[in-house]
Motif scaffolding. Structure first.
Motif, mmCIF file in Angstrom:
data_model
loop_
_atom_site.group_PDB
_atom_site.id
_atom_site.type_symbol
_atom_site.label_atom_id
_atom_site.label_comp_id
_atom_site.label_asym_id
_atom_site.label_seq_id
_atom_site.Cartn_x
_atom_site.Cartn_y
_atom_site.Cartn_z
ATOM 1 N N ASP A 284 0.850 -1.185 0.000
ATOM 2 C CA ASP A 284 0.000 0.000 0.000
ATOM 3 C C ASP A 284 0.895 1.248 0.000
ATOM 4 O O ASP A 284 1.815 1.351 0.810
ATOM 5 C CB ASP A 284 -0.889 -0.012 1.240
ATOM 6 C CG ASP A 284 -1.922 1.106 1.224
ATOM 7 O OD1 ASP A 284 -1.515 2.287 1.271
ATOM 8 O OD2 ASP A 284 -3.116 0.793 1.193
ATOM 9 N N PRO A 285 0.647 2.203 -0.900
ATOM 10 C CA PRO A 285 1.545 3.356 -1.004
ATOM 11 C C PRO A 285 1.477 4.309 0.184
ATOM 12 O O PRO A 285 2.435 5.064 0.421
ATOM 13 C CB PRO A 285 1.077 4.057 -2.278
ATOM 14 C CG PRO A 285 -0.346 3.640 -2.451
ATOM 15 C CD PRO A 285 -0.415 2.232 -1.926
ATOM 16 N N ASP A 286 0.394 4.270 0.946
ATOM 17 C CA ASP A 286 0.205 5.267 1.996
ATOM 18 C C ASP A 286 0.159 4.699 3.415
ATOM 19 O O ASP A 286 0.298 5.454 4.383
ATOM 20 C CB ASP A 286 -1.100 6.041 1.740
ATOM 21 C CG ASP A 286 -1.092 6.747 0.396
ATOM 22 O OD1 ASP A 286 -0.070 7.389 0.076
ATOM 23 O OD2 ASP A 286 -2.084 6.631 -0.341
ATOM 24 N N ALA A 287 -0.029 3.411 3.564
ATOM 25 C CA ALA A 287 -0.193 2.835 4.898
ATOM 26 C C ALA A 287 1.142 2.761 5.642
ATOM 27 O O ALA A 287 2.190 2.531 5.037
ATOM 28 C CB ALA A 287 -0.784 1.434 4.791
ATOM 29 N N PRO A 288 1.122 2.980 6.976
ATOM 30 C CA PRO A 288 2.337 2.696 7.750
ATOM 31 C C PRO A 288 2.720 1.232 7.534
ATOM 32 O O PRO A 288 1.851 0.353 7.524
ATOM 33 C CB PRO A 288 1.924 2.977 9.197
ATOM 34 C CG PRO A 288 0.440 2.988 9.196
ATOM 35 C CD PRO A 288 0.007 3.400 7.832
ATOM 36 N N THR A 289 4.003 0.989 7.341
ATOM 37 C CA THR A 289 4.441 -0.333 6.895
ATOM 38 C C THR A 289 5.491 -0.911 7.836
ATOM 39 O O THR A 289 6.462 -0.241 8.196
ATOM 40 C CB THR A 289 4.999 -0.256 5.459
ATOM 41 O OG1 THR A 289 3.957 0.189 4.585
ATOM 42 C CG2 THR A 289 5.496 -1.617 4.987
ATOM 43 N N LEU A 290 5.289 -2.175 8.201
ATOM 44 C CA LEU A 290 6.203 -2.906 9.078
ATOM 45 C C LEU A 290 7.047 -3.857 8.242
ATOM 46 O O LEU A 290 6.523 -4.634 7.441
ATOM 47 C CB LEU A 290 5.401 -3.700 10.115
ATOM 48 C CG LEU A 290 6.210 -4.608 11.053
ATOM 49 C CD1 LEU A 290 7.100 -3.785 11.974
ATOM 50 C CD2 LEU A 290 5.274 -5.506 11.869
ATOM 51 N N LEU A 291 8.357 -3.804 8.445
ATOM 52 C CA LEU A 291 9.293 -4.738 7.813
ATOM 53 C C LEU A 291 9.673 -5.798 8.843
ATOM 54 O O LEU A 291 10.031 -5.463 9.982
ATOM 55 C CB LEU A 291 10.531 -3.987 7.327
ATOM 56 C CG LEU A 291 11.710 -4.831 6.834
ATOM 57 C CD1 LEU A 291 11.333 -5.653 5.606
ATOM 58 C CD2 LEU A 291 12.907 -3.929 6.513
ATOM 59 N N VAL A 292 9.610 -7.067 8.455
ATOM 60 C CA VAL A 292 9.946 -8.171 9.356
ATOM 61 C C VAL A 292 10.973 -9.061 8.664
ATOM 62 O O VAL A 292 10.747 -9.506 7.538
ATOM 63 C CB VAL A 292 8.700 -9.020 9.708
ATOM 64 C CG1 VAL A 292 9.057 -10.099 10.730
ATOM 65 C CG2 VAL A 292 7.569 -8.139 10.213
ATOM 66 N N PHE A 293 12.096 -9.294 9.317
ATOM 67 C CA PHE A 293 13.063 -10.251 8.781
ATOM 68 C C PHE A 293 13.929 -10.787 9.911
ATOM 69 O O PHE A 293 14.208 -10.099 10.877
ATOM 70 C CB PHE A 293 13.932 -9.623 7.679
ATOM 71 C CG PHE A 293 14.855 -8.523 8.131
ATOM 72 C CD1 PHE A 293 16.187 -8.781 8.417
ATOM 73 C CD2 PHE A 293 14.394 -7.215 8.251
ATOM 74 C CE1 PHE A 293 17.037 -7.761 8.823
ATOM 75 C CE2 PHE A 293 15.235 -6.191 8.647
ATOM 76 C CZ PHE A 293 16.570 -6.466 8.936
#
Length: 376
Positions: free
Chosen positions: A197-206
């Motif tokens: 999503d271009p606008d949603a707050p985004t969580l990166l998990v690795f």
């Protein structure tokens, strides 16, 4: 000869095995070439390490030597150790002679030990000593670097109390594609690349190159709640793992991939990270100014928690124990973090302030000074 008629400096880098040893070595290699495009760089490694892929990808020659892992318990390997060390030293000396090495730079691990020993004179002391630079990325130094530090011209560390004598703290060398990353400028491209999503707050998990089961299970279990809170997720679960993501009726996408080959775009797409706290991971995440929930490996000597403490102490992250990372923790802590724009911004500034963006260049300058006989 180079364009000035002088023989170019030759640097041998010993940092194989894991990405945590290889990536700092390659970052220093890049920085050395920026200082002197004619410099000769040779990387040492073993046939079973990640260096067989990572070093050629970065455009540097790789010379393979026998691995010398140090047994931690009495075993048959302990009996064979002296012979294996001698063989490795012999082959490493040959590689250094072929390269005409002016300096050896070690980053720890089982490739560095034979390099440090081979840099000394032979039994008959007919060989010249090759100066050594040691870089220790972890908060607690390993055996190989403790050996190398005894006769090193320069000892460089990422933390102030690594246990090495006469150490200079410089941080962890990180590749320029990360230290120069303009996350806001790349955000739209990065999210389009991953289908986020271009606008949603985004969580990166690795969880590192192989993923981490506890991270995978806790975060994926909260997928419906993350979507309901308007949070998108980019989750690298590891090439040998699978991810069972509960379906969400609406909300931003939860994108799962086996592996992230473009970490620069992954960082640019993210607003916060849930990750392990290996030294290289902490260095990169803080360098790009990302708030992080660090989940140290529950094994070993606790060095992963030590790696994260400076950034967390500065306000750039949170440490949670592996056993305490549950779906409920994601609901109670991670979701509120991602939905607090002001808090995220504050944590991001603190993380960036705790990083060492110039470490690769600083290490490269010290290496060249040592090679020229100006240090040590």
């Amino acid at each position: 000869m180079n364009g000035t008629g002088k023989t170019p400096l030759s640097v041998v880098l010993a940092g194989g095995g894991t990405a945590g040893h290889i990536e700092p070595a390659m970052a220093v290699a890049d920085a050395l070439r920026e200082l002197d495009p004619g410099i000769r760089i040779t990387a040492l490694g073993t046939a079973r390490g990640l260096e067989t892929t990572l070093v050629p990808q970065r455009g540097y020659p790789l010379v393979l030597i026998p691995p010398v892992p140090l047994p931690r318990k009495p075993s048959r390997q302990m009996i064979d150790l002296p012979l294996r060390v001698r063989r490795a030293i012999k082959q490493t000396r040959a590689a250094m002679d072929e390269a005409g090495a002016d300096v050896v730079v070690g980053f720890g691990g089982y490739v560095s030990l034979p390099a440090y020993l081979a840099a000394g004179p032979g039994i008959m002391r007919r060989r010249r000593r090759i100066p050594i630079v040691v870089h220790e990325a972890n908060a607690s130094a390993g055996i190989a670097n403790k050996v190398g530090a005894r006769r090193a011209a320069a000892v460089l560390t990422a933390f102030p109390d690594s246990g090495l004598p006469k150490a200079q703290m410089v941080g962890i060398p990180v590749r320029s594609s990360i230290t120069s990353l303009d996350r806001p400028a790349l955000r739209a491209q990065a999210r389009e690349h991953f289908g986020l999503d271009p606008d949603a707050p985004t969580l990166l998990v690795f969880g590192g190159s192989q993923g981490a089961r506890s991270l995978n299970e806790a975060v994926s279990a909260a997928a419906p709640e993350l979507a309901a809170a308007g949070i998108g997720v980019l989750h690298a679960h590891g090439p040998k793992n699978s991810l069972d993501v509960p379906a969400a009726s609406s909300g931003p996408r939860y994108v799962s991939v086996p592996y992230l080959s473009r970490m620069d775009l992954a960082y640019a797409a993210a607003d916060a990270v849930v990750c392990r706290s290996g030294a290289m991971t902490v260095a990169e995440v803080s360098a790009v100014g990302l708030p992080a929930v660090y989940v140290p490996l529950p094994h070993g000597n606790g060095e992963q928690e030590l790696n994260a403490r400076p950034v967390v102490g500065a306000g750039g992250g949170i440490i949670v124990k592996d056993a305490e990372l549950t779906k409920q923790y994601v609901l109670d802590t991670v979701i509120p973090l991602l939905t607090d724009a002001e808090g995220l911004s504050r944590m991001g500034r603190a993380a960036a302030g705790a990083g060492h963006r110039s470490a690769a260049g600083e290490v490269a300058r010290i290496v060249m000074d040592v090679a020229r006989g100006q240090v040590g």
